[in-house]
Structures are given as structure tokens and as C-alpha cells.
Design a protein around this motif. Structure first.
Motif, PDB file in Angstrom:
ATOM      1  N   GLU A   1       0.818  -1.216   0.000  1.00 28.16           N
ATOM      2  CA  GLU A   1       0.000   0.000   0.000  1.00 28.16           C
ATOM      3  C   GLU A   1       0.851   1.265   0.000  1.00 28.16           C
ATOM      4  N   GLY A   2       2.171   1.108  -0.007  1.00 32.22           N
ATOM      5  CA  GLY A   2       3.074   2.253  -0.026  1.00 32.22           C
ATOM      6  C   GLY A   2       3.432   2.797   1.339  1.00 32.22           C
ATOM      7  N   ASP A   3       3.010   2.110   2.404  1.00 34.12           N
ATOM      8  CA  ASP A   3       3.351   2.547   3.760  1.00 34.12           C
ATOM      9  C   ASP A   3       4.795   2.177   4.085  1.00 34.12           C
ATOM     10  N   ILE A   4       5.500   3.054   4.782  1.00 33.13           N
ATOM     11  CA  ILE A   4       6.891   2.824   5.156  1.00 33.13           C
ATOM     12  C   ILE A   4       6.965   1.674   6.166  1.00 33.13           C
ATOM     13  N   THR A   5       7.816   0.685   5.873  1.00 32.82           N
ATOM     14  CA  THR A   5       8.008  -0.458   6.765  1.00 32.82           C
ATOM     15  C   THR A   5       9.422  -0.525   7.337  1.00 32.82           C
ATOM     16  N   SER A   6      10.371   0.163   6.684  1.00 33.25           N
ATOM     17  CA  SER A   6      11.745   0.167   7.167  1.00 33.25           C
ATOM     18  C   SER A   6      12.492   1.380   6.630  1.00 33.25           C
ATOM     19  N   LEU A   7      13.565   1.728   7.344  1.00 29.52           N
ATOM     20  CA  LEU A   7      14.453   2.804   6.941  1.00 29.52           C
ATOM     21  C   LEU A   7      15.824   2.199   6.662  1.00 29.52           C
ATOM     22  N   CYS A   8      16.493   2.685   5.621  1.00 34.83           N
ATOM     23  CA  CYS A   8      17.785   2.124   5.235  1.00 34.83           C
ATOM     24  C   CYS A   8      18.772   3.237   4.907  1.00 34.83           C
ATOM     25  N   GLY A   9      20.051   2.925   5.100  1.00 37.44           N
ATOM     26  CA  GLY A   9      21.120   3.871   4.780  1.00 37.44           C
ATOM     27  C   GLY A   9      22.447   3.149   4.804  1.00 37.44           C
ATOM     28  N   ALA A  10      23.542   3.898   4.724  1.00 40.18           N
ATOM     29  CA  ALA A  10      24.882   3.317   4.742  1.00 40.18           C
ATOM     30  C   ALA A  10      25.141   2.549   6.037  1.00 40.18           C
ATOM     31  N   TRP A  11      24.403   2.860   7.083  1.00 45.73           N
ATOM     32  CA  TRP A  11      24.525   2.223   8.397  1.00 45.73           C
ATOM     33  C   TRP A  11      23.803   0.872   8.461  1.00 45.73           C
ATOM     34  N   GLY A  12      22.983   0.542   7.451  1.00 47.23           N
ATOM     35  CA  GLY A  12      22.219  -0.709   7.435  1.00 47.23           C
ATOM     36  C   GLY A  12      20.735  -0.417   7.301  1.00 47.23           C
ATOM     37  N   SER A  13      19.910  -1.198   7.965  1.00 43.15           N
ATOM     38  CA  SER A  13      18.465  -0.974   7.904  1.00 43.15           C
ATOM     39  C   SER A  13      17.843  -1.264   9.267  1.00 43.15           C
ATOM     40  N   THR A  14      16.663  -0.698   9.465  1.00 37.67           N
ATOM     41  CA  THR A  14      15.927  -0.919  10.705  1.00 37.67           C
ATOM     42  C   THR A  14      14.437  -0.921  10.385  1.00 37.67           C
ATOM     43  N   SER A  15      13.693  -1.637  11.161  1.00 38.77           N
ATOM     44  CA  SER A  15      12.254  -1.702  10.945  1.00 38.77           C
ATOM     45  C   SER A  15      11.591  -0.408  11.406  1.00 38.77           C
ATOM     46  N   LYS A  16      10.393  -0.181  10.926  1.00 39.47           N
ATOM     47  CA  LYS A  16       9.603   0.979  11.341  1.00 39.47           C
ATOM     48  C   LYS A  16       9.413   0.974  12.856  1.00 39.47           C
ATOM     49  N   ALA A  17       9.077  -0.176  13.422  1.00 36.72           N
ATOM     50  CA  ALA A  17       8.832  -0.268  14.869  1.00 36.72           C
ATOM     51  C   ALA A  17      10.075   0.099  15.670  1.00 36.72           C
ATOM     52  N   THR A  18      11.234  -0.379  15.249  1.00 36.14           N
ATOM     53  CA  THR A  18      12.479  -0.059  15.950  1.00 36.14           C
ATOM     54  C   THR A  18      12.805   1.416  15.814  1.00 36.14           C
ATOM     55  N   ALA A  19      12.637   1.963  14.612  1.00 31.69           N
ATOM     56  CA  ALA A  19      12.904   3.387  14.394  1.00 31.69           C
ATOM     57  C   ALA A  19      11.994   4.241  15.276  1.00 31.69           C
ATOM     58  N   ILE A  20      10.732   3.880  15.377  1.00 31.54           N
ATOM     59  CA  ILE A  20       9.798   4.620  16.228  1.00 31.54           C
ATOM     60  C   ILE A  20      10.275   4.586  17.685  1.00 31.54           C
ATOM     61  N   ARG A  21      10.655   3.412  18.175  1.00 28.17           N
ATOM     62  CA  ARG A  21      11.139   3.296  19.561  1.00 28.17           C
ATOM     63  C   ARG A  21      12.383   4.160  19.778  1.00 28.17           C
TER      64      ARG A  21
END
Length: 83
Positions: A13-33
């Protein structure tokens, strides 16, 4: 710790589920915390080196991530390529 977001994972549906960058990736839930605990700051940087911080927003269906609203589309999480 600051982490530059260069890509995002999205569901069907186009909703963000994870964030990624040169540092790796993290889930939406972890990023929120991490954002709510002020332990990690996530941000998007456009081609002009303008920084847009990622914030947690309480929506009707739960918490989600978004950048500061502004006039630039290039720093929106939705406009980043897939990770």
C-alpha cells in the motif's frame, strides 16, 4: 546517534516499513522506539544538503514516520528508492 536515511522499505500500500542507509536498515517499529527514546535521530538530506528530520506521528491507524512538512519533495520518505 544520527542516521541518514537514503532508502525506505514499503508495503504493497506504499506505507513505510523500514528505513535504510549506509549504516544498514531498521524496521519501522524499531525506528519509532529509537526516535521516541531520543537514542537515534533519523534524517533525510536532499541534494542541496538540507536536512529533514524523521518524526513519529500518531495517526488514526497507529504511529507512522514522516519528515518535516516543507516545500521540497526530494526529502520525503515516500520519494526515496526502495531498500
Amino acid at each position: 546517534m544520527d542516521r541518514r536515511v537514503t532508502k525506505t522499505g514499503k508495503d504493497s500500500e506504499g506505507d513505510i516499513t523500514s528505513l535504510c542507509g549506509a549504516w544498514g536498515s531498521t524496521s519501522k517499529a524499531t525506528a519509532i522506539r529509537e526516535i521516541e527514546a531520543s537514542s537515534t535521530a533519523y534524517y533525510v538530506q536532499d541534494i542541496y544538503s538540507r536536512r529533514a528530520d524523521v518524526h513519529v506521528v500518531a495517526g488514526a491507524t497507529g504511529k507512522y514516520l514522516r519528515t518535516d512538512p516543507n516545500s521540497s519533495c526530494s526529502d520525503n520518505l515516500d520519494s526515496l528508492p526502495a531498500c
